[in-house]
Design an enzyme around this catalytic site. Sequence first.
Site, PDB file in Angstrom:
ATOM      1  N   THR A   1       1.097  -0.916  -0.357  1.00  0.00           N
ATOM      2  CA  THR A   1      -0.125  -0.379  -0.157  1.00  0.00           C
ATOM      3  C   THR A   1       1.380   1.407  -0.213  1.00  0.00           C
ATOM      4  O   THR A   1       0.029   2.424  -1.000  1.00  0.00           O
ATOM      5  CB  THR A   1      -0.761  -0.172   1.262  1.00  0.00           C
ATOM      6  OG1 THR A   1      -1.599  -1.520   1.035  1.00  0.00           O
ATOM      7  CG2 THR A   1      -1.490   1.632   1.108  1.00  0.00           C
TER       8      THR A   1
ATOM      9  N   THR B   1       1.973  -3.967   4.971  1.00  0.00           N
ATOM     10  CA  THR B   1       1.664  -4.661   6.199  1.00  0.00           C
ATOM     11  C   THR B   1       1.062  -6.176   6.194  1.00  0.00           C
ATOM     12  O   THR B   1       0.677  -6.914   7.337  1.00  0.00           O
ATOM     13  CB  THR B   1       0.679  -3.816   7.109  1.00  0.00           C
ATOM     14  OG1 THR B   1      -0.528  -3.459   6.249  1.00  0.00           O
ATOM     15  CG2 THR B   1       1.371  -2.126   6.530  1.00  0.00           C
ATOM     16  N   ASP B   2      -0.099  -6.592   5.024  1.00  0.00           N
ATOM     17  CA  ASP B   2      -0.488  -7.885   5.401  1.00  0.00           C
ATOM     18  C   ASP B   2       0.294  -9.231   5.755  1.00  0.00           C
ATOM     19  O   ASP B   2      -0.081 -10.137   6.193  1.00  0.00           O
ATOM     20  CB  ASP B   2      -1.302  -7.961   4.026  1.00  0.00           C
ATOM     21  CG  ASP B   2      -2.867  -7.070   3.778  1.00  0.00           C
ATOM     22  OD1 ASP B   2      -3.339  -6.735   5.272  1.00  0.00           O
ATOM     23  OD2 ASP B   2      -2.681  -6.900   2.593  1.00  0.00           O
TER      24      ASP B   2
END
Length: 173
Positions: free
Chosen positions: A12, A86-87
Amino acid sequence: MHRILAIQTGGTIDKCYPRSIGGYAFEIGAPVFEKVFARCRVNLADIRAISVCKKDSQDIDETDRHELANECLRAEENRILISHGTDTILETAEYLADRVEATEGKVIVLTGSFLPESFKDSDADFNFGMAFATLQLTPLDQAGVYVAVDGCIALWNQMNRDLQSGKFHIVTR
């Protein structure tokens, strides 16, 4: 100042949503840490930037992680910043810790953001600043794979993510 290798993987933090495709899809272009560091007036002379992949972190696979680990192992720099989604940041951090940190004496810091760097209220600048400070301040005798996000900095195995809130926190033992 230490020499730093900055590696883009996507996520992201690097996403942009061009109007030419209606805003429903994203692209990952040039590494945004170059824009952030220039805006924050960081001396870019000691930072070498490369891109390993440009993917949403949910799409990063074993091949991408293998190539990332190889870049870390090949790097002359012993301080490495990785922009990541971040996932799956903790999965990639674990992969790198298993392959790089124990034998190479490198400080590796992964960071990402919940909003793209291009968004007004993004957490990208803050997270890059935390990661950059970690690279500057961590002695090589404390080499390892760190994660810097949500105001937390810790070794990868001391960081956890609350799946309901999406927030990262340091695990207390």
